[in-house]
Design an enzyme around this catalytic site. Structure first.
Site, mmCIF file in Angstrom:
data_model
loop_
_atom_site.group_PDB
_atom_site.id
_atom_site.type_symbol
_atom_site.label_atom_id
_atom_site.label_comp_id
_atom_site.label_asym_id
_atom_site.label_seq_id
_atom_site.Cartn_x
_atom_site.Cartn_y
_atom_site.Cartn_z
ATOM 1 N N ASP A 2 -3.363 0.353 6.951
ATOM 2 C CA ASP A 2 -2.601 1.561 6.456
ATOM 3 C C ASP A 2 -2.556 1.511 4.929
ATOM 4 O O ASP A 2 -2.510 0.421 4.072
ATOM 5 C CB ASP A 2 -1.314 1.491 6.962
ATOM 6 C CG ASP A 2 -0.164 2.429 6.615
ATOM 7 O OD1 ASP A 2 -0.577 3.623 6.826
ATOM 8 O OD2 ASP A 2 0.921 2.007 5.956
HETATM 9 N N1 LIG Z 1 9.225 13.835 1.585
HETATM 10 C C1 LIG Z 1 7.877 14.417 1.186
HETATM 11 N N2 LIG Z 1 7.981 14.790 0.171
HETATM 12 C C2 LIG Z 1 7.016 15.542 -0.448
HETATM 13 N N3 LIG Z 1 5.424 15.381 0.160
HETATM 14 C C3 LIG Z 1 5.855 14.837 1.140
HETATM 15 C C4 LIG Z 1 6.953 14.227 1.741
HETATM 16 N N4 LIG Z 1 6.435 13.615 2.937
HETATM 17 C C5 LIG Z 1 5.203 13.829 3.273
HETATM 18 N N5 LIG Z 1 4.474 14.413 2.066
HETATM 19 C C6 LIG Z 1 3.190 14.702 1.933
HETATM 20 O O1 LIG Z 1 2.480 14.798 3.069
HETATM 21 C C7 LIG Z 1 1.628 13.784 2.987
HETATM 22 C C8 LIG Z 1 1.206 12.819 4.067
HETATM 23 O O2 LIG Z 1 2.365 12.150 4.270
HETATM 24 P P1 LIG Z 1 2.338 10.876 5.197
HETATM 25 O O3 LIG Z 1 3.597 10.438 5.525
HETATM 26 O O4 LIG Z 1 1.622 11.668 6.486
HETATM 27 O O5 LIG Z 1 1.475 9.654 4.632
HETATM 28 P P2 LIG Z 1 1.893 8.665 3.597
HETATM 29 O O6 LIG Z 1 2.854 8.041 4.241
HETATM 30 O O7 LIG Z 1 1.990 9.334 2.369
HETATM 31 O O8 LIG Z 1 0.570 7.937 3.680
HETATM 32 P P3 LIG Z 1 0.241 6.677 4.637
HETATM 33 O O9 LIG Z 1 -0.418 7.048 5.912
HETATM 34 O O10 LIG Z 1 -0.716 5.730 3.724
HETATM 35 O O11 LIG Z 1 1.446 5.900 4.840
HETATM 36 C C9 LIG Z 1 1.747 12.796 1.623
HETATM 37 O O12 LIG Z 1 0.753 12.302 0.802
HETATM 38 C C10 LIG Z 1 2.553 14.125 0.714
HETATM 39 O O13 LIG Z 1 1.601 14.868 0.220
#
Ligand SMILES: Nc1ncnc2c1ncn2[C@@H]1O[C@H](COP(=O)(O)OP(=O)(O)OP(=O)(O)O)[C@@H](O)[C@H]1O
Ligand SMILES: [Zn+2]
Length: 680
Positions: free
Chosen positions: A370
């Site tokens: 991850d």
């Molecule tokens: N609270 C938020 N504010 C702004 N953008 C968000 C937020 N949550 C998610 N995103 C957007 O969605 C994308 C994907 O989020 P997701 O939570 O699926 O992955 P991650 O946690 O960033 O990465 P990983 O899969 O490595 O844990 C982020 O890169 C961002 O662009």
């Protein structure tokens, strides 16, 4: 209804409390020799074996002294047989009552057979050697178990707590969540909790395996912190760890029986009992093998019908073959290695939940990681706030901070902390009605308007059109440098973009390099973040396949695909958001599992420290364990293959057969114990 369940729970708690207090030693020595027997402690079996040997020796001496009457030596032999046989009798009897067949039973059978033939010396020698072998074997196995339990005996029985301005000592079982405990310098910490006052360095080696102490200081928001898994390592302490030179005050977050250490003890003990694939195999083999041996032995007893010999000789030969063919060494080959492997790992802060993950981990071909919090620090920092058109930076930040304040995504924390710093004293109106849009971003209401913050996908779906060129190109520029950039949108207007950067863990590059040298072919990064960001981070640490813009279900599919292509695949994550992918992988590995009950429960392997560098260690240990298991199978089966023809042909008698048999049993146990000293 509610009351009822509470009642049951508190009763359970009470019970586990009691056992916690009185039975810790006894619990750790389950499955061992009955330890309190005659009050001689856990070495009773060994003392009895020695006594048995002494009486057998005396028997021999009297047998050869012409002046003494013969029955003195017989009595001495019988006494020797008694001391040598009592434990064997107990084990065999217990197993028989449970409808199981213990190998000890074969030995007893052989001894009784010898006695029937009035070969008292042989019966006594047999039981002496057998009990000595088994006592040494148990002794060695106990060493493995003790090597873990020693680390766990560090929780002090009493805690210092503040009550009405006074310091009083209470038993840790009486500690409640929310109590404030005082931890003196250089003393052991009594409970899991959040640091509220003082600073110190804490030695957490017995939980996380980290040899260097970890600096601790107060969490400013401690009054509202109730979840130990959400705290940063510098703000939380664990029961059973050792405080350094500063005094600390700690708000208790877990009751004694739920502490990380208590959970760990429970899980390690359960893990030690979990059978590995090899053991399932040998168990199956034994199921057919033992009855076959018995049939052959019975046939051999009637050899006198075809051979020109006395019944005595046939019986004697049959008993020798029985001992030669007994699969004691085979039976202990795998469990001893699994036990030692799990014990060694636990000392390093790696919880391996049984023989299966221990054996599987060594055969991993690819590892999926991850991104956020696993390969990166998981603490992104706000780097850019770029307003568009007439929008002011202050407005952009105000909107972003107020909306993100409602989200618990790591990116949100970065925006709130960084934004507030830039805004200074500017008042920030509150947003409400947060909705998080998986893998896209968030939506909330602010000052009568609707605000969206997120990635391109969010706005493409929202507006049905591509995001404006000016935004897209600026975002690309930032993403190529590894910045996660997000679009801020209010009602019908694009306000601008905000970027945050999460840096790779300092140990990531070296760890991945070590894994590569161990022959792991593919190292895959899975993230919901943008592909360009994934590539930027991957390049700096040696990831072979960076995969971005994934939905949670995509991560599961990637694991399936890797398994199809390469075979065994491990998935490393925090065990919270990536639990489905971890469950799908051959071995699910949770990182930073100390404090996180979810991670501890869901993973096959848990790295207690919030670090990657134990991964090569765990894989190396696992390979070594597999190698030792193979050696043990060769030793144990090899000895049977050697001894059976020798006993059938009468080349060796019962004594050498027992020595060879017990020798091989002891040898495989000692071989397994080498794992306790494993170093990468
Ligand atoms: N609270 C938020 N504010 C702004 N953008 C968000 C937020 N949550 C998610 N995103 C957007 O969605 C994308 C994907 O989020 P997701 O939570 O699926 O992955 P991650 O946690 O960033 O990465 P990983 O899969 O490595 O844990 C982020 O890169 C961002 O662009
Ligand atoms: Zn045996």
């Amino acid at each position: 209804m509610n009351n009822n369940t509470e009642d049951i729970q508190s009763k359970e708690n009470l019970e586990s409390n009691i056992s916690h207090k009185n039975n810790r030693k006894a619990q750790l020595s389950q499955n061992q020799v009955p330890s309190g027997f005659l009050g001689l402690g856990e070495n009773t079996e060994l003392y009895f074996a020695i006594l048995s040997g002494v009486f057998w020796m005396l028997g021999v001496v009297f047998y050869f002294s012409i002046s003494a009457p013969q029955n003195i030596s017989t009595i001495l032999y019988i006494t020797g047989a008694f001391f040598g046989g009592i434990f064997t009798f107990q084990t065999a009897g217990k197993a028989l009552l449970q409808g199981e067949f213990a190998i000890d039973f074969l030995m007893l059978f052989a001894a009784v057979g010898a006695a029937i033939l009035e070969k008292w010396g042989e019966a006594s020698l047999l039981l002496f050697l057998f009990s000595l072998g088994h006592a040494l074997e148990h002794h060695a196995m106990n060493r493995a178990k003790k090597s873990i339990s020693a680390l766990y005996n560090l929780t002090p029985p009493l805690a210092l707590i503040q009550r009405k301005g006074e310091l009083i000592e209470i038993h840790i079982d009486e500690l409640e969540v929310g109590n404030i405990i005082v931890v003196k310098p250089n003393s052991n910490i009594a409970a899991d909790g959040v640091v509220i006052k003082g600073s110190s360095a804490v030695d957490q080696a017995n939980i996380t395996g980290e040899s260097l102490p970890i600096a601790k200081h107060p969490n400013e928001n401690w009054q509202n912190e109730n979840d130990i898994s959400k705290l940063l390592p510098e703000h939380r302490v664990f029961a059973g760890t050792i405080n350094g030179s500063g005094a600390l005050e700690v708000k208790v977050l877990k009751k004694a029986q739920d502490s990380t250490l208590a959970r760990l003890i429970k899980l390690v003990k359960e893990a030690e009992e979990q059978k590995s694939p090899t053991q399932h195999l040998t168990d199956k083999f034994e199921k057919y093998y033992v009855p076959s041996v018995l049939v052959v032995v019975v046939l051999l007893m009637f050899a006198f019908l075809v051979l020109d010999e006395a019944f005595q000789d046939s019986f004697y030969r049959a008993m020798s073959v029985l001992i030669a063919a007994s699969p004691c060494a085979l039976a202990i080959s795998t469990p001893s290695a699994v036990l030692a492997g799990i014990a060694r790992a636990a000392r390093q802060g790696v919880l391996i939940k049984g023989g299966r993950p221990l054996e599987d981990l060594g055969e991993i071909r690819a590892i999926a990681f991850d991104k956020t919090g696993t390969l990166t620090e998981g603490r992104p920092i706000l780097t850019h706030a770029i307003p568009f058109g007439k929008i002011t930076k202050s407005h952009l930040l105000k909107v972003a901070v107020s909306v993100e304040a409602l989200s618990d995504h790591p990116l949100a924390a970065a925006i709130v902390i960084g934004g507030k710093k830039e805004l200074g004293d500017t008042p920030i109106p509150k947003a409400e009605n947060l909705k998080s849009l998986t893998a896209r971003g968030i939506k909330a209401y602010w000052e009568g308007s609707v605000v969206h913050i997120g990635n391109r996908r969010l706005f493409e779906e929202l507006t049905g059109a591509d995001v404006p060129e000016i935004i897209d190109s600026k975002m690309q520029e930032l993403e190529e440098e590894g910045h996660t950039s997000m679009i801020i949108h209010q009602d019908n207007e694009y306000l601008g973009i905000i970027a945050a950067m999460d840096i790779a863990r300092p140990e990531a590059a070296a760890t991945l390099d070590a894994l590569k040298k161990m022959g792991i072919k593919r190292m895959v990064m899975l993230t919901g973040d943008n592909q360009k960001v994934a590539v930027a981070i991957a390049k700096s640490i040696g990831i072979t396949d960076p995969l971005g813009s994934l939905f949670p279900e995509d991560k599961v599919n990637v694991i399936d695909q890797l398994k199809q292509e390469l075979g065994n695949v491990a998935m490393v994550g925090d065990g919270v958001n990536d639990a489905p992918a971890m469950a799908r992988s051959t071995v699910g590995i949770a990182m930073g599992a100390a404090g996180s009950d979810v991670a501890l429960e869901t993973a096959d392997i848990a790295l207690m420290a919030d670090r990657l560098d134990n991964l090569p260690f765990a894989i190396g240990l696992s390979r070594k364990a597999k190698q030792i298991i193979k050696q043990n199978l060769i030793i144990s089966l090899g000895m049977v293959v050697l001894l059976v023809p020798l006993t059938i042909t009468g080349t060796i008698a019962i004594g050498p057969a027992v020595v060879g048999h017990e020798g091989s049993t002891l040898l495989v146990v000692l071989n397994a114990l080498r794992l306790l000293k494993y170093k990468i």
